[in-house]
Design a protein around this motif. Structure first.
Motif, mmCIF file in Angstrom:
data_model
loop_
_atom_site.group_PDB
_atom_site.id
_atom_site.type_symbol
_atom_site.label_atom_id
_atom_site.label_comp_id
_atom_site.label_asym_id
_atom_site.label_seq_id
_atom_site.Cartn_x
_atom_site.Cartn_y
_atom_site.Cartn_z
ATOM 1 N N TRP A 1 0.853 -1.155 -0.298
ATOM 2 C CA TRP A 1 -0.051 0.074 -0.065
ATOM 3 C C TRP A 1 0.576 1.110 0.045
ATOM 4 N N ALA B 1 1.187 3.826 -2.871
ATOM 5 C CA ALA B 1 0.834 5.355 -2.802
ATOM 6 C C ALA B 1 1.851 6.213 -3.354
ATOM 7 N N MET C 1 9.572 6.309 13.708
ATOM 8 C CA MET C 1 8.253 6.652 13.070
ATOM 9 C C MET C 1 8.193 8.061 13.242
ATOM 10 N N GLU D 1 6.934 9.384 9.752
ATOM 11 C CA GLU D 1 5.756 9.707 9.472
ATOM 12 C C GLU D 1 5.105 10.563 8.400
ATOM 13 N N ARG D 2 5.634 11.549 8.035
ATOM 14 C CA ARG D 2 5.048 12.466 6.953
ATOM 15 C C ARG D 2 4.941 11.501 5.586
ATOM 16 N N PHE D 3 5.658 10.402 5.493
ATOM 17 C CA PHE D 3 5.478 9.553 4.239
ATOM 18 C C PHE D 3 4.236 8.704 4.378
ATOM 19 N N LEU D 4 3.563 8.419 5.434
ATOM 20 C CA LEU D 4 2.583 7.462 5.702
ATOM 21 C C LEU D 4 1.147 8.078 5.800
ATOM 22 N N LYS D 5 0.371 7.481 5.174
ATOM 23 C CA LYS D 5 -1.165 7.542 5.367
ATOM 24 C C LYS D 5 -1.561 7.249 6.811
ATOM 25 N N ALA D 6 -2.348 7.887 7.545
ATOM 26 C CA ALA D 6 -2.459 7.614 8.856
ATOM 27 C C ALA D 6 -3.182 5.984 9.058
ATOM 28 N N GLU D 7 -4.067 5.599 8.033
ATOM 29 C CA GLU D 7 -4.545 4.338 8.269
ATOM 30 C C GLU D 7 -3.393 2.973 8.260
ATOM 31 N N ILE E 1 -0.350 3.540 9.632
ATOM 32 C CA ILE E 1 0.222 3.732 10.884
ATOM 33 C C ILE E 1 -0.522 2.687 11.888
ATOM 34 N N GLY E 2 -1.700 2.804 11.775
ATOM 35 C CA GLY E 2 -2.659 1.962 12.593
ATOM 36 C C GLY E 2 -2.290 0.534 12.706
#
Lengths: 276, 298
Positions: free
Chosen positions: A160, A164, A259, A263-269, A271-272
């Protein structure tokens, strides 16, 4: 006007303090326990503190008195499993992410669905049935077996995130390279891949951390023969709070450190999915 | 991270080059899809199929479900209750926090924004160990409350049950939900909020009439992911719940490690699938549609 502003500021300050107490309270407990040599209630703080459990855990001191062992063996196992998992996952996820981002292919919804299922349904029953399969194949309780489980856990996120990342790169750049004679493969390696590198690196770090922290899959497939750091933490949490707290902090630090950076590369979903 | 219409252009172009054009991309997909089919889809389907099998009997039977109901009904309800309660509390907290972070400016808001997200990155096994020391009868929380004279340490709060489990789940998931909800809130144009405020709407009114209705998609994704994650978490209840009742995930592990009873374990597993199925199906439909739409329409 200024009175209500003052009230707002005061309210905000209270919010910050309560939030800090809730977030850092449990972390403080961990830190205190990791250095507590003697701590009997009702004392609010440890009576005797010292670095003994840390030294013991890091293999710098050997004392039979405090019942902690070295974590270096488990640390090595965890590191080897995580590094191999990252290499294998990225080798498979980068091409898959590229195709899902750039091509229109048959059965696309079904393929997307396959990569979403682990996020939508509990994974534990899957690990239980993998154990059955791995028992037959002789993979249960082995490092390769654990790597395969970590592969599945990491692969979904890697696909994913890479997809993206590739989606965010304008296709005109690759088209331009090809219009001056570069083959599709050359265009990919010379143009698209370097542009995607930061996102792909973030994805690799993410896979590394999910493997380092993975518990449930390792519990079913690895125990009792493969001891990773989370397994060692679990097995010592029952009888040696100090040692378990030391391991918990060792797992906690890289997670937060890496992280915050990626973090700024990752979509919130995505990271969950951390630390299942 | 969708890039807009340029993607649609390549899509059409690749498609335009004849039927052999999709063979190459399928080959690139094959390793990933193959691994997922063998190591995820097969055991997933097998977990449902095996829940209807009993050792030594050929026929399909509901015996495992009868046994699961007889032995674990209390725990099944317990899992559902804790998951619903934790998700609800975390949802309310995360919407309030996200609304605050959306509206507030200034140094304090920045600090709140930096601190709240820490739990997202902390793995469950570490959260469990943290809560083990924090929530214990003579742990830091009880000692702290006793210093404030709110409780007597001779009768400390007993938290290694649904209370501590709910606290831990909220601690971990509210941060993650805030992140998703806030990303939804940030997409709402300031002019809507300013218009409402200039008409005299107070903060709660703005949350209920503007922020929530305009970010229903983000909020439902946050709620669904939190709910299914909590329902499927094994680490936390396994490490902090003392005695009974406990969660279905812990029962599954007991069934497998103590009894080698995969039939009942799989029946319990299938029951957890069913308990998240409405949420899971909504999430899958929503996300697949969104991904397809992003690629083909931009």
């Amino acid at each position: 006007m200024s009175k209500s502003r003052l009230l707002t500021r005061a309210g905000e300050a209270v919010l910050l303090i309560v939030l800090c107490l809730i977030i850092f309270g449990p972390m403080t407990g961990l830190a205190l326990w990791s250095i507590a040599l003697r701590w009997y209630w009702p004392h609010a703080l440890p009576q005797v503190i010292g670095p003994d459990y840390w030294l013991q855990a890091l293999g710098l001191q050997k004392s039979l008195a405090i019942g902690a062992v070295s974590i270096m063996g488990a640390f090595k196992t965890s590191l080897i499993i995580a590094l191999i998992s990252v290499v294998l996952v990225m080798a498979v996820a980068i091409p898959a992410g590229y195709v899902l981002a750039k091509y229109s292919i048959p059965w696309k919804s079904a393929i997307l669905l396959l990569f979403l299922l682990p996020q939508a349904f509990p994974q534990q029953p899957v690990f239980v049935n993998l154990l059955l399969l791995f028992n037959k194949l002789g993979l249960a309780g082995t490092v390769p077996g654990v790597i395969l489980v970590h592969l599945i856990v990491g692969l979904v996120f890697a696909v994913w995130i890479s997809s993206a990342t590739f989606k965010s790169i304008p296709p005109e750049l690759e088209e331009a390279a090809r219009s001056v004679g570069a083959s599709r493969v050359t265009a990919f390696f010379r143009v698209t891949l370097p542009l995607a590198a930061p996102g792909l690196l973030a994805s690799a770090v993410f896979v590394f951390l999910t493997s380092l922290d993975e518990f449930t899959g390792t519990f079913f497939i690895g125990l009792p023969f493969v001891t990773t750091l989370p397994m060692l933490l679990y097995s010592s949490s029952g009888y040696n709070l100090q040692f378990a707290s030391v391991i918990a902090i060792i797992l906690l630090v890289p997670s937060i450190l890496f992280m915050v950076i990626i973090e700024r590369f990752l979509k919130a979903e995505y990271i969950g999915g951390m630390g299942i | 991270m969708s890039s807009g219409s340029p993607v649609a252009k390549t899509t059409i172009e690749h498609r335009g080059r004849g039927s052999r054009e999709w063979l190459f991309p399928l080959l690139l997909l094959l390793p990933a899809v193959g691994l997922m089919l063998a190591l995820y889809a097969y055991p997933f389907v097998s977990s449902i199929y095996r829940s209807f099998l009993v050792k030594g009997e050929g026929a399909v039977t509901l015996a495992n479900y009868a046994k699961a109901r007889q032995l674990y009904l209390r725990d099944i309800l317990f899992s559902l209750e804790v998951s619903l309660l934790s998700t609800t509390i975390a949802a309310v907290l995360s919407i309030a926090l996200a609304a605050y972070l959306r509206m507030a400016t200034g140094r304090i808001a920045k600090m709140v924004g930096a601190v709240y997200r820490l739990p997202i990155f902390i793995p469950f096994v570490v959260v469990a160990q943290m809560m083990n020391t924090f929530l214990a009868p003579h742990g830091l929380l009880n000692v702290f409350l006793a210093q404030l004279h709110l409780i007597d340490l001779k009768a400390p709060l007993q938290l290694f049950n649904w209370k501590g489990l709910t606290f831990s789940f909220v601690w971990k998931q509210a941060a993650f939900m805030t992140l998703i909800v806030l990303s939804g809130f940030k997409m709402i144009d300031d002019s809507y909020i300013e218009a409402a405020r200039s008409l005299g709407a107070r903060l709660p009114r703005v949350i209920v009439s503007i922020l929530i209705p305009m970010s229903l998609a983000s909020i439902s994704v946050a709620v669904i992911l939190a709910f299914t994650s909590i329902m499927g978490t094994f680490t936390l209840p396994y490490m902090i719940i003392a005695g009974e009742p406990t969660t279905v995930t812990v029962d599954i592990a007991h069934r497998v490690t103590y009894f080698g009873d995969y039939g009942v374990a799989n029946a319990l597993g299938t029951i957890t699938y069913l308990m998240v199925s409405f949420a899971a199906i909504y999430y899958l439909r929503y996300t697949v549609r969104k991904s397809i739409y992003e690629v083909q329409e931009g």
